[in-house]
Design a protein around this motif. Structure first.
Motif, PDB file in Angstrom:
ATOM      1  N   ASP A   1       7.835  -9.955  -2.765  1.00 57.05           N
ATOM      2  CA  ASP A   1       7.247 -10.811  -1.737  1.00 57.05           C
ATOM      3  C   ASP A   1       5.755 -10.515  -1.570  1.00 57.05           C
ATOM      4  O   ASP A   1       4.936 -11.431  -1.458  1.00 57.05           O
ATOM      5  CB  ASP A   1       7.979 -10.605  -0.411  1.00 57.05           C
ATOM      6  CG  ASP A   1       7.410 -11.476   0.702  1.00 57.05           C
ATOM      7  OD1 ASP A   1       7.439 -12.710   0.571  1.00 57.05           O
ATOM      8  OD2 ASP A   1       6.923 -10.913   1.693  1.00 57.05           O
ATOM      9  N   HIS A   2       5.408  -9.243  -1.571  1.00 52.70           N
ATOM     10  CA  HIS A   2       3.999  -8.874  -1.414  1.00 52.70           C
ATOM     11  C   HIS A   2       3.168  -9.333  -2.607  1.00 52.70           C
ATOM     12  O   HIS A   2       2.092  -9.937  -2.431  1.00 52.70           O
ATOM     13  CB  HIS A   2       3.871  -7.360  -1.240  1.00 52.70           C
ATOM     14  CG  HIS A   2       2.455  -6.905  -1.097  1.00 52.70           C
ATOM     15  ND1 HIS A   2       1.701  -7.135   0.036  1.00 52.70           N
ATOM     16  CD2 HIS A   2       1.626  -6.245  -1.957  1.00 52.70           C
ATOM     17  CE1 HIS A   2       0.482  -6.643  -0.125  1.00 52.70           C
ATOM     18  NE2 HIS A   2       0.414  -6.091  -1.324  1.00 52.70           N
ATOM     19  N   LEU A   3       3.656  -9.070  -3.792  1.00 52.98           N
ATOM     20  CA  LEU A   3       2.867  -9.375  -4.989  1.00 52.98           C
ATOM     21  C   LEU A   3       2.825 -10.874  -5.288  1.00 52.98           C
ATOM     22  O   LEU A   3       1.792 -11.394  -5.721  1.00 52.98           O
ATOM     23  CB  LEU A   3       3.426  -8.609  -6.195  1.00 52.98           C
ATOM     24  CG  LEU A   3       3.334  -7.082  -6.098  1.00 52.98           C
ATOM     25  CD1 LEU A   3       4.041  -6.433  -7.290  1.00 52.98           C
ATOM     26  CD2 LEU A   3       1.877  -6.624  -6.039  1.00 52.98           C
TER      27      LEU A   3
ATOM     28  N   GLN B   1      -6.329  10.380  -4.851  1.00 55.85           N
ATOM     29  CA  GLN B   1      -6.426   9.346  -3.819  1.00 55.85           C
ATOM     30  C   GLN B   1      -5.644   8.090  -4.218  1.00 55.85           C
ATOM     31  O   GLN B   1      -5.603   7.722  -5.385  1.00 55.85           O
ATOM     32  CB  GLN B   1      -7.898   8.977  -3.592  1.00 55.85           C
ATOM     33  CG  GLN B   1      -8.759  10.153  -3.157  1.00 55.85           C
ATOM     34  CD  GLN B   1      -8.287  10.781  -1.864  1.00 55.85           C
ATOM     35  OE1 GLN B   1      -8.087  10.077  -0.875  1.00 55.85           O
ATOM     36  NE2 GLN B   1      -8.108  12.102  -1.863  1.00 55.85           N
ATOM     37  N   GLY B   2      -5.046   7.430  -3.233  1.00 53.69           N
ATOM     38  CA  GLY B   2      -4.356   6.174  -3.497  1.00 53.69           C
ATOM     39  C   GLY B   2      -5.311   5.092  -3.969  1.00 53.69           C
ATOM     40  O   GLY B   2      -6.497   5.105  -3.636  1.00 53.69           O
TER      41      GLY B   2
ATOM     42  N   LYS C   1       0.804  -1.224   0.000  1.00 53.83           N
ATOM     43  CA  LYS C   1       0.000   0.000   0.000  1.00 53.83           C
ATOM     44  C   LYS C   1       0.840   1.279   0.000  1.00 53.83           C
ATOM     45  O   LYS C   1       0.614   2.187  -0.807  1.00 53.83           O
ATOM     46  CB  LYS C   1      -0.940  -0.001   1.214  1.00 53.83           C
ATOM     47  CG  LYS C   1      -1.882   1.198   1.282  1.00 53.83           C
ATOM     48  CD  LYS C   1      -2.823   1.071   2.467  1.00 53.83           C
ATOM     49  CE  LYS C   1      -3.708   2.301   2.617  1.00 53.83           C
ATOM     50  NZ  LYS C   1      -4.618   2.468   1.459  1.00 53.83           N
ATOM     51  N   ALA C   2       1.829   1.349   0.881  1.00 49.63           N
ATOM     52  CA  ALA C   2       2.612   2.577   0.988  1.00 49.63           C
ATOM     53  C   ALA C   2       3.377   2.872  -0.297  1.00 49.63           C
ATOM     54  O   ALA C   2       3.543   4.031  -0.690  1.00 49.63           O
ATOM     55  CB  ALA C   2       3.583   2.481   2.165  1.00 49.63           C
TER      56      ALA C   2
END
Length: 489
Positions: A289-291, A249-250, A236-237
């Motif tokens: 790692d996240h994806l 907006q993100g 997210k960040a």
């Protein structure tokens, strides 16, 4: 090979340094044959010949074939040495002064086997990513949508230009292509009806920001076997730093939700994530790692920004080096997994291993202009999707077809490596001067090679050679199971 190549016993022998690169992998010495991008393990006699001819850089020794045979005769037979010399001369790793084969014989391009057309179906996008390179990008309300007539005329033009191709690929691009889904559905229906009727096959590809996906669309994409790639920059960040809505907006929350839905329901083809790395973003391992592990993408590929139109987003030299160091760190994890026959889906290394395994030799950096062209909403033919809306000349239009003379002249300028750093570079047939769009953005000349991270690229290829050699030595089945099938996807 050796029986067909004679040696002049009176000629001085020399290494052709720009045709070979020696690599040490654990206890093994390997020869990377640069003209063919092929890898050979050195046996004792070959290593002896190369080491002797290379010698000390200050040595005045000049070696003829008989002198070399006498020098190495304590360890090898004369026949072994002579046979090895013939093989190395046939590979043009050793020369007796005879003219060398011109590596890229063709200095001009007059054949364009066009099999991929990129349809820029809408200049409008519901996101406003700060680093976006698209010069024709519009807000959703101002988006210029491609018409059905333009799309079909584009495909008909491709079919007319290259009637002998067996398989054609239609790529839907934007803006956000799903913002013109009605056109995409109509084009797919036409293609699935008309192209097989001509005895040909067709495939469809799309890159999307995922925000407009729903279960109905995912089902439809699966029914038509789309190859899909999702633009997503990581956790997210990281993602919300640049991939924002028009209102600022993100978008991570919506994109991750839609991506999970897509990955849970789409089984036709592996889905990859495309990550853009900009200034201040270098955590390749954490993003992967996240994806890969948390969201479940089959592959993750990284595109470092070094020549963007807005220089603020370009990675500075120290961060670019950190990116490559982190790519190698991820590559070490990839290697460890590969030796256990597990695939970590690292696209950049996947592609390099594919090129090495197949002995891939590229005269040009990619298929842009040769096998692929991009059509903008007006019907003009662009070098690739990155150039729609740019100030680079177009190369014809869908009404009149490809401007072969202009396109051939452009590609021939990149083919000509004389007076460039590419002429003797050891990765010249893997990199081929780099991305046209990067050259255009950085130098204002799309035909000029990119030089600003050559050393990093050479180091990356050396790392890939090390990884490939270790996989082939310890678990060659990994290549057959995970690398070769990518060509079919």
């Amino acid at each position: 090979m050796s029986a067909q190549f004679s040696i002049d016993n009176s000629s001085t022998l020399n290494l052709v340094e720009h045709n070979l690169h020696l690599v040490q992998v654990s206890e093994r010495r390997l020869l990377f044959h640069i003209p063919t991008s092929s890898l050979f393990e050195l046996d004792g006699v070959t290593a002896g010949v190369i080491d002797t001819l290379r010698g000390d850089v200050n040595s005045a020794d000049k070696w003829t074939s008989p002198e070399l045979i006498r020098h190495l005769s304590d360890n090898f037979t004369a026949q072994q040495i002579a046979d090895t010399l013939r093989e190395l001369m046939a590979l043009e790793v050793v020369s007796d002064g005879s003219p060398l084969t011109e590596e890229i014989a063709a200095k001009s391009v007059d054949q364009f086997p066009l099999n991929t057309i990129v349809l820029n179906v809408n200049t409008g996008c519901n996101l406003s990513c700060t680093y976006c390179y698209k010069e024709d990008l519009d807000k959703p309300s101002a988006g210029k949508k491609m018409t059905f007539e333009t799309a079909i005329q584009s495909i008909e033009m491709m079919l007319a230009e290259s009637p002998d191709e067996d398989l054609y690929n239609i790529v839907f691009f934007g803006g956000e292509p799903l913002s013109n889904l009605s056109l995409i559905k109509s084009v797919v229906a036409w293609c699935e009806r008309e192209i097989p009727a001509r005895g040909k096959r067709v495939e469809f590809t799309m890159t999307t920001n995922a925000t407009l996906l729903n279960e109905e669309i995912v089902t439809w994409l699966a029914e038509h076997n789309f190859g899909l790639s999702v633009s997503m920059d990581g956790p997210k960040a990281v993602h919300d730093k640049h991939r924002i809505t028009v209102g600022g907006q993100g978008t991570y929350d919506v994109v991750s939700k839609k991506a999970k839905m897509l990955l849970a329901g789409y089984r036709r083809r592996p889905i990859g994530a495309r990550v853009t790395l900009t200034k201040g973003t270098t955590d390749v391992v954490g993003i992967w790692d996240h994806l890969f592990n948390e969201l479940g993408f089959a592959e993750v590929g990284f595109a470092p920004v070094t020549s963007g139109d807005v220089s603020y987003f370009n990675l500075p030299d120290d961060e670019l080096k950190q990116v490559f160091d982190n790519m190698k760190a991820l590559g070490e994890q990839y290697l460890a997994a590969a030796l256990e026959n597990r695939n970590l889906g690292f696209s950049n290394l996947h592609q390099l291993l594919t090129d090495l395994h197949e002995g891939h030799k590229k005269a040009l950096p990619c298929g842009a202009g040769l096998k692929m062209l991009a059509v903008d909403h007006k019907g003009d033919l662009n070098l690739c999707h990155r150039f729609t809306g740019s100030d680079l000349n177009t190369f014809g239009d869908i009404q009149n077809g490809v401007d072969h003379a202009q396109l051939g002249d452009f590609l021939s300028q990149r083919l000509d490596r004389s007076d460039t750093g590419c002429a003797s570079c050891r990765i010249r047939n893997l990199c081929s001067g780099g991305c046209y769009h990067e050259s255009h953005a950085r130098y204002g000349d799309a035909t000029r090679p990119t030089y600003h991270y050559c050393d990093l690229m050479r180091d990356w290829v050396d790392f890939g050679i090390d990884v490939y050699a270790r996989i082939m030595a310890e678990n060659p089945g990994f290549i057959d199971q995970y690398i070769l099938p990518r060509r079919a996807n």
